[in-house]
Design an enzyme around this catalytic site. Structure first.
Site, short mmCIF file in Angstrom:
data_model
loop_
_atom_site.label_atom_id
_atom_site.label_comp_id
_atom_site.label_asym_id
_atom_site.label_seq_id
_atom_site.Cartn_x
_atom_site.Cartn_y
_atom_site.Cartn_z
NE ARG A 45 -1.93 0.75 4.00
CZ ARG A 45 -1.39 1.59 4.88
NH1 ARG A 45 -0.25 1.30 5.46
NH2 ARG A 45 -1.99 2.71 5.19
CE1 TYR A 75 15.45 -1.88 9.81
CE2 TYR A 75 13.16 -1.85 10.51
CZ TYR A 75 14.36 -1.21 10.32
OH TYR A 75 14.49 0.12 10.65
C1 LIG Z 1 20.29 2.25 7.95
C2 LIG Z 1 19.37 1.97 9.12
C3 LIG Z 1 18.53 2.97 9.60
C4 LIG Z 1 17.67 2.72 10.67
N1 LIG Z 1 16.84 3.71 11.09
C5 LIG Z 1 15.98 3.47 12.10
C6 LIG Z 1 15.04 4.49 12.52
O1 LIG Z 1 15.01 5.59 11.99
N2 LIG Z 1 14.20 4.18 13.54
C7 LIG Z 1 14.20 2.96 14.16
O2 LIG Z 1 13.41 2.75 15.08
N3 LIG Z 1 15.09 1.99 13.80
C8 LIG Z 1 15.97 2.21 12.78
N4 LIG Z 1 16.86 1.22 12.41
C9 LIG Z 1 16.92 -0.03 13.19
C10 LIG Z 1 17.95 0.01 14.38
O3 LIG Z 1 19.23 0.26 13.85
C11 LIG Z 1 17.91 -1.34 15.13
O4 LIG Z 1 16.63 -1.51 15.71
C12 LIG Z 1 18.93 -1.48 16.27
O5 LIG Z 1 20.20 -1.02 15.91
C13 LIG Z 1 19.04 -2.94 16.69
O6 LIG Z 1 19.87 -3.09 17.83
P1 LIG Z 1 20.66 -4.46 18.08
O7 LIG Z 1 21.22 -4.38 19.44
O8 LIG Z 1 19.80 -5.62 17.73
O9 LIG Z 1 21.81 -4.49 16.96
P2 LIG Z 1 23.15 -3.66 16.79
O10 LIG Z 1 22.93 -2.23 17.08
O11 LIG Z 1 23.70 -4.01 15.47
O12 LIG Z 1 24.12 -4.25 17.93
C14 LIG Z 1 24.81 -5.46 17.78
C15 LIG Z 1 26.23 -5.26 18.32
O13 LIG Z 1 26.89 -6.52 18.38
C16 LIG Z 1 28.25 -6.32 18.07
N5 LIG Z 1 28.83 -7.59 17.64
C17 LIG Z 1 28.47 -8.32 16.56
N6 LIG Z 1 29.25 -9.41 16.47
C18 LIG Z 1 30.11 -9.36 17.51
C19 LIG Z 1 31.18 -10.20 17.95
N7 LIG Z 1 31.52 -11.30 17.28
N8 LIG Z 1 31.88 -9.86 19.06
C20 LIG Z 1 31.57 -8.71 19.73
N9 LIG Z 1 30.56 -7.88 19.37
C21 LIG Z 1 29.85 -8.20 18.27
C22 LIG Z 1 28.21 -5.28 16.96
O14 LIG Z 1 29.46 -4.62 16.84
C23 LIG Z 1 27.08 -4.36 17.42
O15 LIG Z 1 27.59 -3.28 18.17
C24 LIG Z 1 17.68 1.43 11.30
C25 LIG Z 1 18.51 0.43 10.80
C26 LIG Z 1 19.33 0.68 9.72
C27 LIG Z 1 20.18 -0.44 9.18
#
Ligand SMILES: Cc1cc2nc3c(=O)[nH]c(=O)nc-3n(C[C@H](O)[C@H](O)[C@H](O)COP(=O)(O)OP(=O)(O)OC[C@H]3O[C@@H](n4cnc5c(N)ncnc54)[C@H](O)[C@@H]3O)c2cc1C
Length: 374
Positions: free
Chosen positions: A172, A354
């Protein structure tokens, strides 16, 4: 007795929520991250006193009151509202599609006129069963909006013409017959004052964090330290890619400091023509609405051009590819993950999913409720 109850791999939002909740329950935790900084993909870096969103622009928005009440303990949020502007060959349009857009596009004044124009274009196109994304978009919003605001941008995002993309990508296309430029339909929206990094630092508090520490380089010794592992890295990497690599879509950022106080007057400008190679330009200072309305007390500005790029192994993983092949592969990894004793897989990489920020916080809080029961 091990030194820590939990080893948390990843200092992103999932890891930070888990750490904060575990400490609150009296648990001992160690957080590691392979990057030199905390906050994962929401990391903001200070350049010229501007909080630059290093891994892509992040706008917090949610309808989940529980998440909002939780996260606002760690940061005050400003009242930033996401109102992107589209630039089509120098013509500027408001997004999402609303009465400002339609007035600029056709000179229409009333919602009835705008509606009639869209209906007329849909009828002229005469598409009953859309066979591809182009036909799907035209059947929903008509030719002009498609040609100027959807076609080039979508083609750049996917690296293929819209006629070669499946119609289901666009289910949509919201059309607002109101003068409302607020992109998100969310009750709560904003940017943490002081940047996301400060917010995550507040969540982590006094928790011990070891940066520049890759889990896989020190797995044996790190596992010795804690009873359980919360793993937020890539699930296929955890299993040494033994079933194959999960694919991602990638984005490349080119960041530049400009010697002027104001480059584009808005946080996000989308370039919707096919010729401009970037998809959008972010001007980071405009996320900090309220700090400095004119932006003139900071004489410089920082912009990032975003380019959609094909992901190849070794690149920064951004968006999981939700196709059949990757979905099936993830299911196989999930089976292995479920068998892994004493390891919790979470977050966007651990679950190959995502997640918006609010959703990842909600998922982590839910996991904590189960895991950290008294
Ligand atoms: C381009 C983009 C734009 C976005 N914009 C928005 C937005 O406007 N609004 C919104 O609500 N959400 C947005 N998001 C989503 C948001 O980024 C995620 O919801 C959030 O970052 C997820 O957090 P996380 O802890 O799961 O992952 P991450 O933030 O990726 O954390 C995972 C961590 O694990 C670490 N790691 C991985 N492997 C290892 C290892 N082997 N040893 C040690 N450390 C490790 C990484 O370095 C990282 O720091 C966006 C995403 C992207 C890609």
């Amino acid at each position: 007795m091990k030194q820590y109850d939990y080893l948390i791999v990843g200092a992103g939002l999932y890891g930070a929520v888990f750490a904060q909740q575990a400490v609150k329950k009296g648990k001992k935790v160690l957080v590691i991250d392979k990057r030199p900084n905390i906050a994962g993909n929401v990391y903001t870096e200070d350049i010229e006193k501007i909080h630059v969103h290093k891994y892509g622009a992040h706008i917090f928005h949610t309808n989940n009151k529980k998440v909002w009440n939780y996260i606002t303990q760690f940061a005050e949020f400003n009242r930033f509202t996401n109102s992107p502007v589209a630039n089509y060959k120098g013509e500027l349009y408001s997004l999402p599609f609303n009465m400002y857009t339609f007035n600029k596009m056709w000179g229409v004044i009333t919602p009835e006129e705008a509606q009639a124009k869209i209906e007329e274009q849909k009828k002229e196109a005469g598409i009953t069963e859309p066979k591809n994304l182009e036909e799907q978009a035209i059947s929903l919003v008509g030719t002009d909006i498609y040609e100027k605001l959807i076609k080039g941008y979508t083609q750049k995002q996917w690296g293929r013409p819209c006629t070669e993309l499946p119609s289901f990508i666009i289910k949509r296309l919201p059309v607002r017959l109101t003068f409302d430029n607020n992109y998100f339909n969310a009750l709560y929206q904003g940017i943490p004052v002081g940047g996301y990094t400060k917010m995550v630092a507040n969540m982590l508090g006094d928790v011990e964090v070891r940066l520049d520490t890759d889990y896989f380089e020190h797995k044996e010794e790190l596992n010795q330290l804690a009873d359980k592992v919360v793993y937020t890295g890539a699930v296929d990497a955890y299993f040494d890619y033994k079933l194959g690599e999960l694919e991602y879509r990638s984005v490349r950022f080119e960041t530049e400091v400009l010697d002027k106080p104001n480059f584009q007057g808005n946080a996000a400008v989308n370039y919707t023509d096919a010729q401009t190679p970037w998809t959008r330009i972010i001007e980071h200072k405009w996320f900090e609405f309220g700090k400095d309305d004119e932006g003139n007390d900071i004489p410089k500005t920082v912009i990032s051009r975003e380019y959609s790029s094909e992901w190849k192994p070794g690149d920064e993983p951004y968006y999981p590819v939700n196709d059949e092949k990757n979905g099936k592969l993830y299911e196989e990894y999930k089976k292995l993950a479920d068998q892994e004793e004493n390891v919790i897989f979470g977050g966007r990489l651990g679950e190959y999913k995502y997640y918006d920020m609010d959703a990842v916080i909600a998922a982590a809080l839910e996991m904590c409720e189960k895991e950290l029961e008294d």
